[in-house]
Motif scaffolding. Structure first.
Motif, PDB file in Angstrom:
ATOM      1  N   THR A   1       3.109   5.719 -20.068  1.00 19.44           N
ATOM      2  CA  THR A   1       4.282   5.845 -19.226  1.00 19.44           C
ATOM      3  C   THR A   1       3.925   6.458 -17.883  1.00 19.44           C
ATOM      4  N   ALA A   2       3.057   7.489 -17.938  1.00 17.92           N
ATOM      5  CA  ALA A   2       2.649   8.120 -16.690  1.00 17.92           C
ATOM      6  C   ALA A   2       1.861   7.173 -15.829  1.00 17.92           C
ATOM      7  N   ALA A   3       1.008   6.331 -16.468  1.00 18.80           N
ATOM      8  CA  ALA A   3       0.200   5.398 -15.697  1.00 18.80           C
ATOM      9  C   ALA A   3       1.082   4.379 -15.004  1.00 18.80           C
ATOM     10  N   HIS A   4       2.191   3.991 -15.659  1.00 18.40           N
ATOM     11  CA  HIS A   4       3.042   2.959 -15.089  1.00 18.40           C
ATOM     12  C   HIS A   4       3.908   3.495 -13.967  1.00 18.40           C
ATOM     13  N   ASN A   5       4.559   4.654 -14.176  1.00 19.16           N
ATOM     14  CA  ASN A   5       5.529   5.156 -13.230  1.00 19.16           C
ATOM     15  C   ASN A   5       4.976   6.177 -12.262  1.00 19.16           C
ATOM     16  N   GLY A   6       3.806   6.699 -12.507  1.00 17.84           N
ATOM     17  CA  GLY A   6       3.278   7.741 -11.657  1.00 17.84           C
ATOM     18  C   GLY A   6       3.866   9.087 -12.039  1.00 17.84           C
TER      19      GLY A   6
ATOM     20  N   GLY B   1      10.704  10.820  -7.587  1.00 19.03           N
ATOM     21  CA  GLY B   1       9.821   9.832  -6.965  1.00 19.03           C
ATOM     22  C   GLY B   1       8.388  10.313  -6.920  1.00 19.03           C
ATOM     23  N   HIS B   2       7.511   9.524  -6.286  1.00 15.14           N
ATOM     24  CA  HIS B   2       6.099   9.901  -6.142  1.00 15.14           C
ATOM     25  C   HIS B   2       5.469   9.103  -5.016  1.00 15.14           C
ATOM     26  N   PHE B   3       4.320   9.574  -4.553  1.00 14.37           N
ATOM     27  CA  PHE B   3       3.557   8.856  -3.527  1.00 14.37           C
ATOM     28  C   PHE B   3       2.673   7.805  -4.180  1.00 14.37           C
ATOM     29  N   ARG B   4       2.593   6.638  -3.573  1.00 12.47           N
ATOM     30  CA  ARG B   4       1.664   5.618  -4.012  1.00 12.47           C
ATOM     31  C   ARG B   4       0.309   5.904  -3.386  1.00 12.47           C
ATOM     32  N   LYS B   5      -0.720   5.968  -4.206  1.00 14.20           N
ATOM     33  CA  LYS B   5      -2.042   6.369  -3.728  1.00 14.20           C
ATOM     34  C   LYS B   5      -2.602   5.431  -2.667  1.00 14.20           C
ATOM     35  N   ALA B   6      -2.280   4.153  -2.787  1.00 11.48           N
ATOM     36  CA  ALA B   6      -2.905   3.166  -1.909  1.00 11.48           C
ATOM     37  C   ALA B   6      -2.591   3.403  -0.437  1.00 11.48           C
TER      38      ALA B   6
ATOM     39  N   ILE C   1      -1.078 -20.734   1.369  1.00 15.74           N
ATOM     40  CA  ILE C   1      -0.302 -21.514   0.414  1.00 15.74           C
ATOM     41  C   ILE C   1       0.531 -22.528   1.191  1.00 15.74           C
ATOM     42  N   ASN C   2       0.342 -23.799   0.887  1.00 17.41           N
ATOM     43  CA  ASN C   2       1.084 -24.877   1.570  1.00 17.41           C
ATOM     44  C   ASN C   2       0.993 -24.767   3.090  1.00 17.41           C
ATOM     45  N   GLY C   3      -0.217 -24.426   3.568  1.00 16.34           N
ATOM     46  CA  GLY C   3      -0.437 -24.383   5.006  1.00 16.34           C
ATOM     47  C   GLY C   3      -0.047 -23.088   5.680  1.00 16.34           C
ATOM     48  N   GLN C   4       0.569 -22.140   4.949  1.00 15.72           N
ATOM     49  CA  GLN C   4       0.974 -20.876   5.542  1.00 15.72           C
ATOM     50  C   GLN C   4       0.166 -19.734   4.935  1.00 15.72           C
ATOM     51  N   THR C   5      -0.265 -18.792   5.784  1.00 14.42           N
ATOM     52  CA  THR C   5      -1.092 -17.676   5.337  1.00 14.42           C
ATOM     53  C   THR C   5      -0.221 -16.471   4.988  1.00 14.42           C
ATOM     54  N   TYR C   6      -0.530 -15.864   3.826  1.00 11.60           N
ATOM     55  CA  TYR C   6       0.209 -14.702   3.350  1.00 11.60           C
ATOM     56  C   TYR C   6      -0.762 -13.557   3.072  1.00 11.60           C
ATOM     57  N   LYS C   7      -0.450 -12.390   3.631  1.00 15.21           N
ATOM     58  CA  LYS C   7      -1.181 -11.197   3.213  1.00 15.21           C
ATOM     59  C   LYS C   7      -0.644 -10.814   1.844  1.00 15.21           C
ATOM     60  N   THR C   8      -1.531 -10.700   0.870  1.00 16.83           N
ATOM     61  CA  THR C   8      -1.106 -10.556  -0.523  1.00 16.83           C
ATOM     62  C   THR C   8      -1.604  -9.253  -1.121  1.00 16.83           C
ATOM     63  N   ARG C   9      -0.675  -8.546  -1.721  1.00 18.86           N
ATOM     64  CA  ARG C   9      -0.996  -7.317  -2.477  1.00 18.86           C
ATOM     65  C   ARG C   9      -1.025  -7.680  -3.941  1.00 18.86           C
ATOM     66  N   PHE C  10      -2.174  -7.418  -4.602  1.00 19.86           N
ATOM     67  CA  PHE C  10      -2.316  -7.772  -6.008  1.00 19.86           C
ATOM     68  C   PHE C  10      -1.371  -6.916  -6.855  1.00 19.86           C
ATOM     69  N   LEU C  11      -0.644  -7.558  -7.739  1.00 21.90           N
ATOM     70  CA  LEU C  11       0.318  -6.837  -8.569  1.00 21.90           C
ATOM     71  C   LEU C  11      -0.346  -5.825  -9.504  1.00 21.90           C
ATOM     72  N   TYR C  12       0.295  -4.677  -9.622  1.00 18.44           N
ATOM     73  CA  TYR C  12       0.097  -3.669 -10.659  1.00 18.44           C
ATOM     74  C   TYR C  12      -1.138  -2.779 -10.516  1.00 18.44           C
ATOM     75  N   ILE C  13      -2.224  -3.258  -9.902  1.00 20.45           N
ATOM     76  CA  ILE C  13      -3.436  -2.434  -9.841  1.00 20.45           C
ATOM     77  C   ILE C  13      -3.537  -1.700  -8.516  1.00 20.45           C
ATOM     78  N   ASP C  14      -4.243  -0.586  -8.540  1.00 21.80           N
ATOM     79  CA  ASP C  14      -4.494   0.202  -7.338  1.00 21.80           C
ATOM     80  C   ASP C  14      -5.972   0.581  -7.345  1.00 21.80           C
TER      81      ASP C  14
ATOM     82  N   GLU D   1      -8.198   2.642 -10.277  1.00 19.45           N
ATOM     83  CA  GLU D   1      -7.951   4.066 -10.526  1.00 19.45           C
ATOM     84  C   GLU D   1      -6.537   4.366 -10.999  1.00 19.45           C
ATOM     85  N   ASP D   2      -5.603   3.433 -10.757  1.00 21.58           N
ATOM     86  CA  ASP D   2      -4.215   3.732 -11.107  1.00 21.58           C
ATOM     87  C   ASP D   2      -3.403   2.441 -11.130  1.00 21.58           C
ATOM     88  N   PHE D   3      -2.163   2.546 -11.599  1.00 23.05           N
ATOM     89  CA  PHE D   3      -1.213   1.439 -11.559  1.00 23.05           C
ATOM     90  C   PHE D   3      -0.054   1.851 -10.654  1.00 23.05           C
ATOM     91  N   TYR D   4       0.630   0.891 -10.048  1.00 23.31           N
ATOM     92  CA  TYR D   4       1.794   1.221  -9.251  1.00 23.31           C
ATOM     93  C   TYR D   4       3.010   0.489  -9.795  1.00 23.31           C
TER      94      TYR D   4
END
Length: 324
Positions: A18-23, A30-35, A137-150, A216-219
């Protein structure tokens, strides 16, 4: 046995997941996101609800949150209210907390092209670090943040294993065909970054880099399809001492010193056996001597009895002879 396992899971394993998931949430909820030091207000507490506006909330965060490095540079652009509204203030009045890159008045944009719960073939444009990249994707560029990992930082600041995580991701993305999968309750974050699971051929990148010990963590942006796989990969990395979870040189030396300090049980057993044999032999010798002594005493007793019998016999014989 079942009750014991359930108790261990409830008190030790479940709180960890639970702590790993929610911080680690502070007294505001609330909490600070490490990234990137963004403050995520998950569940506003009664203290947080005393703030009438963003400025007052920021002052409360600086007061109650122990992460002084993130709190010192906190601004309204780095606070994610996650739908919470201040008293007497509507949600539309709070659009100022979003970065300028997000145009709230426009109905056109990347959200029109990308939908939740879909998979899209993608092409790598630029690799940023361990958990961020640009894809087309389909000719358009997206800056992508990978889900769940930090992963550790390697851009604005260099953290331990940040470069290793970046190198791993960039190499992995070039090893096969890429597919992005949207998930959770939003397609883009407040910085207009696409949020996605990253598949390379049939392998989930987030899972593989976690197994390598470079996460190192999950967000927490919501509930996701593959959370359990990532949590299991983290447990495996720690169990096998991979990446950042490998023991340091100092820890290795401590382990070696402890192993040297442990006495050789074989030698102890051999010594114990020798001592036992000596004790047994001594006991046997003492037993033999006791028997010999007893036999000697018995022999003396027999001689005394025979002597007395002889004396009695002679006495009777002499007495009879005198009568005659």
């Amino acid at each position: 046995m079942i009750i014991f396992v359930f108790t261990i899971f409830s008190f030790f394993i479940l709180p960890t997941l639970t702590a790993a998931h929610n911080g680690a949430r502070d007294e505001l909820g609330g909490h600070f996101r490490k990234a990137d030091c963004v403050y995520l207000l998950h569940e506003p507490s009664s203290i947080a609800k005393t703030a009438a506006n963003m400025e007052e909330l920021i002052q409360l965060i600086k007061k109650y949150n122990s992460n002084s490095s993130c709190a010192s540079g906190l601004s309204k652009e780095k606070v994610d209210l996650e739908g919470y509204s201040f008293p007497n203030q509507s949600k539309t009045d709070q659009t100022e907390v979003l970065p300028p890159s997000v145009d709230m008045s426009s109905t056109e944009g990347p959200n029109e092209a990308i939908k939740l719960g879909m998979r899209y073939p993608a092409e790598l444009v630029k690799c940023i670090d361990g958990d961020t990249a640009h894809f087309k994707i389909n000719g358009q560029t997206y800056k992508t943040r990978f889900l769940y990992i930090d992963t550790p930082e390697s851009t604005n600041k260099i953290e331990p294993f940040g470069k290793e995580a970046s190198t791993y991701t960039c190499s992995y993305l070039r090893s096969g065909n890429i597919t992005l999968e949207t998930d959770g309750d939003r397609v883009f974050d407040k910085y207009n970054r696409l949020l996605a699971w990253v598949w390379v051929d049939d392998q989930l990148l987030q899972e593989e880099i976690t197994k390598a010990g470079l996460v190192e963590d999950f967000y927490d942006y919501g509930n996701y399809l593959y959370e359990d796989r990532i949590v299991s990969a983290m447990a495996e990395a720690k169990k096998l001492s991979k990446g950042m979870y490998a023991p340091s040189d100092e820890e290795k030396n401590d382990i070696e010193n402890k192993s040297v300090a442990i006495p050789d049980k074989t030698e102890e057993t051999s010594t114990d056996n020798t001592q036992t044999e000596k004790i047994d032999n001594n006991q046997k010798d003492e037993s033999s001597k006791a028997k010999e002594k007893k036999n000697e005493e018995n022999g003396i007793s027999d001689k005394v009895i025979i002597g007395l019998l002889v004396i009695v016999f002679l006495y009777i014989f002499i007495k009879r002879k005198n009568r005659k």
